[in-house]
Design a protein around this motif. Sequence first.
Motif, PDB file in Angstrom:
ATOM      1  N   ARG A  62      51.523  46.184  45.463  1.00  0.00           N
ATOM      2  CA  ARG A  62      52.526  46.141  44.405  1.00  0.00           C
ATOM      3  C   ARG A  62      51.986  45.292  43.253  1.00  0.00           C
ATOM      4  NH1 ARG A  62      58.294  44.860  47.355  1.00  0.00           N
ATOM      5  NH2 ARG A  62      58.349  46.723  48.653  1.00  0.00           N
ATOM      6  N   PRO A  63      51.806  45.867  42.093  1.00  0.00           N
ATOM      7  CA  PRO A  63      51.381  45.050  40.953  1.00  0.00           C
ATOM      8  C   PRO A  63      52.429  43.996  40.595  1.00  0.00           C
ATOM      9  CG  PRO A  63      51.058  47.378  40.493  1.00  0.00           C
ATOM     10  CD  PRO A  63      51.837  47.283  41.768  1.00  0.00           C
ATOM     11  N   LEU A  64      53.688  44.395  40.642  1.00  0.00           N
ATOM     12  CA  LEU A  64      54.799  43.483  40.385  1.00  0.00           C
ATOM     13  C   LEU A  64      55.548  43.308  41.701  1.00  0.00           C
ATOM     14  CD1 LEU A  64      56.091  45.108  37.059  1.00  0.00           C
ATOM     15  CD2 LEU A  64      54.549  43.150  37.310  1.00  0.00           C
TER      16      LEU A  64
ATOM     17  N   ILE B 295      42.949  40.947  36.276  1.00  0.00           N
ATOM     18  CA  ILE B 295      42.929  41.489  34.918  1.00  0.00           C
ATOM     19  C   ILE B 295      44.088  42.440  34.652  1.00  0.00           C
ATOM     20  CG2 ILE B 295      40.459  41.173  34.542  1.00  0.00           C
ATOM     21  CD1 ILE B 295      40.102  44.120  35.250  1.00  0.00           C
ATOM     22  N   ARG B 296      44.985  42.547  35.621  1.00  0.00           N
ATOM     23  CA  ARG B 296      46.219  43.317  35.473  1.00  0.00           C
ATOM     24  C   ARG B 296      45.970  44.794  35.151  1.00  0.00           C
ATOM     25  NH1 ARG B 296      51.213  40.157  33.462  1.00  0.00           N
ATOM     26  NH2 ARG B 296      50.991  38.270  34.667  1.00  0.00           N
ATOM     27  N   VAL B 297      45.276  45.448  36.070  1.00  0.00           N
ATOM     28  CA  VAL B 297      45.066  46.889  35.956  1.00  0.00           C
ATOM     29  C   VAL B 297      45.602  47.539  37.233  1.00  0.00           C
ATOM     30  CG1 VAL B 297      43.350  48.752  35.822  1.00  0.00           C
ATOM     31  CG2 VAL B 297      43.041  46.674  34.459  1.00  0.00           C
ATOM     32  N   ALA B 298      46.434  48.556  37.058  1.00  0.00           N
ATOM     33  CA  ALA B 298      46.985  49.313  38.186  1.00  0.00           C
ATOM     34  C   ALA B 298      46.546  50.763  38.040  1.00  0.00           C
ATOM     35  CB  ALA B 298      48.505  49.219  38.193  1.00  0.00           C
ATOM     36  N   VAL B 299      45.981  51.306  39.131  1.00  0.00           N
ATOM     37  CA  VAL B 299      45.512  52.693  39.135  1.00  0.00           C
ATOM     38  C   VAL B 299      46.365  53.484  40.115  1.00  0.00           C
ATOM     39  CG1 VAL B 299      43.544  54.230  39.534  1.00  0.00           C
ATOM     40  CG2 VAL B 299      43.154  51.910  38.639  1.00  0.00           C
TER      41      VAL B 299
ATOM     42  N   VAL C 199      47.782  50.553  32.797  1.00  0.00           N
ATOM     43  CA  VAL C 199      48.064  51.570  33.808  1.00  0.00           C
ATOM     44  C   VAL C 199      47.098  52.733  33.609  1.00  0.00           C
ATOM     45  CG1 VAL C 199      49.798  53.175  34.706  1.00  0.00           C
ATOM     46  CG2 VAL C 199      50.499  50.926  33.860  1.00  0.00           C
ATOM     47  N   ILE C 200      46.470  53.135  34.700  1.00  0.00           N
ATOM     48  CA  ILE C 200      45.585  54.298  34.676  1.00  0.00           C
ATOM     49  C   ILE C 200      46.146  55.303  35.674  1.00  0.00           C
ATOM     50  CG2 ILE C 200      43.248  55.155  35.091  1.00  0.00           C
ATOM     51  CD1 ILE C 200      42.283  52.253  34.538  1.00  0.00           C
ATOM     52  N   ARG C 201      46.362  56.518  35.221  1.00  0.00           N
ATOM     53  CA  ARG C 201      46.840  57.593  36.087  1.00  0.00           C
ATOM     54  C   ARG C 201      45.711  58.598  36.254  1.00  0.00           C
ATOM     55  NH1 ARG C 201      51.811  57.375  38.581  1.00  0.00           N
ATOM     56  NH2 ARG C 201      53.030  55.759  37.568  1.00  0.00           N
TER      57      ARG C 201
ATOM     58  N   ASP D 255      57.573  57.739  37.644  1.00  0.00           N
ATOM     59  CA  ASP D 255      56.239  57.399  37.143  1.00  0.00           C
ATOM     60  C   ASP D 255      56.330  56.819  35.729  1.00  0.00           C
ATOM     61  OD1 ASP D 255      55.163  58.395  39.510  1.00  0.00           O
ATOM     62  OD2 ASP D 255      54.485  60.282  38.610  1.00  0.00           O
ATOM     63  N   LEU D 256      57.120  57.451  34.871  1.00  0.00           N
ATOM     64  CA  LEU D 256      57.288  56.949  33.502  1.00  0.00           C
ATOM     65  C   LEU D 256      57.922  55.561  33.500  1.00  0.00           C
ATOM     66  CD1 LEU D 256      58.496  60.201  31.697  1.00  0.00           C
ATOM     67  CD2 LEU D 256      56.277  59.061  31.427  1.00  0.00           C
ATOM     68  N   GLU D 257      58.922  55.373  34.346  1.00  0.00           N
ATOM     69  CA  GLU D 257      59.579  54.071  34.442  1.00  0.00           C
ATOM     70  C   GLU D 257      58.609  53.005  34.953  1.00  0.00           C
ATOM     71  OE1 GLU D 257      63.582  52.081  36.347  1.00  0.00           O
ATOM     72  OE2 GLU D 257      62.560  53.644  37.483  1.00  0.00           O
ATOM     73  N   THR D 258      57.802  53.364  35.944  1.00  0.00           N
ATOM     74  CA  THR D 258      56.803  52.439  36.487  1.00  0.00           C
ATOM     75  C   THR D 258      55.811  52.045  35.403  1.00  0.00           C
ATOM     76  OG1 THR D 258      57.011  53.397  38.696  1.00  0.00           O
ATOM     77  CG2 THR D 258      54.993  52.165  38.231  1.00  0.00           C
ATOM     78  N   ASP D 259      55.300  53.033  34.671  1.00  0.00           N
ATOM     79  CA  ASP D 259      54.353  52.753  33.586  1.00  0.00           C
ATOM     80  C   ASP D 259      54.972  51.807  32.559  1.00  0.00           C
ATOM     81  OD1 ASP D 259      52.747  54.550  34.932  1.00  0.00           O
ATOM     82  OD2 ASP D 259      52.747  56.062  33.340  1.00  0.00           O
ATOM     83  N   ARG D 260      56.229  52.084  32.197  1.00  0.00           N
ATOM     84  CA  ARG D 260      56.914  51.248  31.204  1.00  0.00           C
ATOM     85  C   ARG D 260      57.059  49.812  31.705  1.00  0.00           C
ATOM     86  NH1 ARG D 260      61.495  49.211  31.184  1.00  0.00           N
ATOM     87  NH2 ARG D 260      62.388  50.552  32.797  1.00  0.00           N
ATOM     88  N   MET D 261      57.512  49.650  32.960  1.00  0.00           N
ATOM     89  CA  MET D 261      57.701  48.297  33.513  1.00  0.00           C
ATOM     90  C   MET D 261      56.372  47.538  33.564  1.00  0.00           C
ATOM     91  SD  MET D 261      60.575  48.583  36.531  1.00  0.00           S
ATOM     92  CE  MET D 261      59.633  49.705  37.520  1.00  0.00           C
ATOM     93  N   LEU D 262      55.333  48.207  33.984  1.00  0.00           N
ATOM     94  CA  LEU D 262      54.026  47.539  34.066  1.00  0.00           C
ATOM     95  C   LEU D 262      53.514  47.163  32.682  1.00  0.00           C
ATOM     96  CD1 LEU D 262      52.366  49.607  36.914  1.00  0.00           C
ATOM     97  CD2 LEU D 262      52.927  47.180  36.966  1.00  0.00           C
TER      98      LEU D 262
END
Length: 152
Positions: free
Chosen positions: A48-50, A64-68, A117-119, A103-110
């Motif tokens: 979990r990033p968050l 470095i706060r990157v989530a893939v 965020v990398i998809r 997915d959009l909500e997750t990207d926004r929160m991160l």
Amino acid sequence: MGSRAESWASSEGTRASMRANRPRDTKPELALRRAVHALGLRYNVAARPLPAVRRTADLVFPRIRVAVFLDGCFWHGCPAHHSVAKTNAGYWAEKVRRNRERDLETDRMLREARWSVIRVWEHEDPAEAAQRVAKVIREIRASQTGDLPSAP
């Protein structure tokens, strides 16, 4: 034992197939992880990033706060490869719609929490996707140190 709840699956075969789907360590995930690791990058898996948000990224670079996220073409509605379910089509269309919305909500929160965020789609070449990940990481590291980007 009590009676089993009514299944959403259209048949016992479908139910068995869906139960066999792995939540992690799929072939595309393992291929992406191998390719990223081969570039010398180290990451956390299925984390979990968050911590307060119940969303798990496939690869996480916490410093470095990157989530893939590696998204399945069917489950996340790939514009090139998503196939419409032949059975129980309404259920699956709604499921995919909710996944894309999440997915959009997750990207926004991160992004609000200052994460990159990398998809990656499951059909993408793992080596090319790994190069994309490495490029983002090089750019972030360079911006943090004020240096020019270099190899991973």
